[in-house]
Scaffold this motif. Sequence first.
Motif, PDB file in Angstrom:
ATOM      1  N   THR A  91       0.850  -1.192   0.000  1.00  0.00           N
ATOM      2  CA  THR A  91       0.000   0.000   0.000  1.00  0.00           C
ATOM      3  C   THR A  91       0.883   1.237   0.000  1.00  0.00           C
ATOM      4  N   ARG A 115      -4.201   6.021   8.550  1.00  0.00           N
ATOM      5  CA  ARG A 115      -2.934   6.379   7.908  1.00  0.00           C
ATOM      6  C   ARG A 115      -1.943   6.956   8.922  1.00  0.00           C
ATOM      7  N   GLN A 141       1.212  -3.149  13.688  1.00  0.00           N
ATOM      8  CA  GLN A 141       0.069  -2.260  13.488  1.00  0.00           C
ATOM      9  C   GLN A 141       0.096  -1.199  14.580  1.00  0.00           C
ATOM     10  N   THR A 153      -2.145   2.106   5.704  1.00  0.00           N
ATOM     11  CA  THR A 153      -3.020   1.209   6.460  1.00  0.00           C
ATOM     12  C   THR A 153      -2.895   1.377   7.976  1.00  0.00           C
TER      13      THR A 153
END
Length: 400
Positions: free
Chosen positions: A69, A116, A111, A89
Motif C-alpha cells: 500500500t 494512515r 500495526q 493502512t
Amino acid sequence: MAAEIQPQPQARKPCLLSKIEAFQDVVSTAVIIPKEDGVISVSEDRTIRVWLKRDSGQYWPSVYHTMSTSCSCMSFNPETRRLSVGMDTGSICDFILSEDYNKMTPASNYQAHQGRVTVVLFVLEMEWLLSTGQDKNFNWHCSESGQQLGTYRTAACVSGLQFDVETRHAFVGDQSGQVTILKLEQDSCSLVTTFKGHTGNVTALCWDPVQRVLFSGSSDHSIIMWDIGGRKGTAIEMQGHHDKVQGLCYASHTRQLISCSSDGGIVIWNMDVTRQETPEWLDSDSCQKCEQPFFWNFKQMWDSKKIGLRQHHCRKCGQAVCGKCSSKRSTIPLMGFEFEVRVCDSCHESITDEDRAPTATFHDSKHCIVYMHYEPTTGNLLTSGTDKVIKLWDMTPVVS
C-alpha cells in the motif's frame, strides 16, 4: 532515471544540483543520506527506493522495493541504518539497510494505528519509535520488541512531531492549530502545556535543542518561534510565505532557519538577530488616534452625529485605528513582517530604513513542495514536489 544538472554559479542563491524523477506518484518523504551521495525516498506509488549517485553523475536506484500500500512517511537513522516506514493502512514497517546501501532487510512490522500514519520518528537514545496517525493517536513503541509503551489521544489529526531527548518532551502539532507538549515516560505520559498561536493547521515543526527553541509552520502561511528555554512564554511570529508552510529546518551552525511552502517558495531566515514579539491587538470602541467611533459604537455615533468607521489594527503598536489613520504600509522585519503590512501614521514615521532592512532571503524552487530535508554535513537541501520530482540543492551560497 535522474539527470545531473551542471550548476551555474550565481551569487547568494540555492544552486540546483540534481533532479530525481521516474516516480508514478508524489514522494511522501525523502532524506539525504549523510556521508553518501544518496537519497532514500518513500512514495504514494508504494515504493521504497534508495538512490545512489553513479560515476555518470546520475542517481540510480540501488534498492527498489514495492509495498502492498502507499507509503505515507518515514524516519531514517544513519547510525543504525534503520528505516521506519509509515503506511496508509496504519502499520509501521522497519528495515535495516546494508553498509553499502545496496540491500534492505525487513526487521519488523506492527500495526501502530487504525488509520494512515502521518508522522514517524525514531529516537535512538531511548530505543523508542514515536508515531501519529489519522486516528488522532500519538503512540510510542519499543523499537526492539515492537511493543506499544504508551498512547495519547490528540485533539485533532497530527501533522508535526518533534522530540527532545534531554527532557523527554514530545512536541505534537495538530490540524486544530495547536501544539501540545507531552512529558514521556517508559509507559505513560503527562500533559505539560499547549500552545495556540496559529489560525490554521500546524503543518511543520522543528526543534533546536541547543537554543531550546521550537519553530512551527502553518497553513495560515506563518511561522512562530516559541522560546521554550527562555521560560518567559515568548512567541515570535514570522510572515514570509504566500502559501502553506510545508517544511522547516534549522541550521544551528549558522543560526538560520530554512522554510518552504507549497507554492515552491524557499525562505532563509537570519535568526542571529534580536527579534521582537508582535503586540497584542487592543480593543476599543473608537479610533485610538482620531477618536472617531467605530461602526458598532451607536451611542458615540449618535452623540457626535458621525458615521461609524471600520476598525483596523497597527501591526507595530497594536492600537485600534481607522483606515484614515492607518493608510501607510511598511515592512517590519524584526517583528517578522517581511512583507508590507498596515501601520498607523505615527508608527510609519518612526520606522527607519534600518528598521526595514530584510532579515530573510527569498528563493523559488519552481515546483510545489510537499516535503523538504536539510543535511547540514553537506549543506544540501532536498525538496519533493507535487510534480513527482525530487530536487537536490546546494545551499552553501545562502546558508553560511
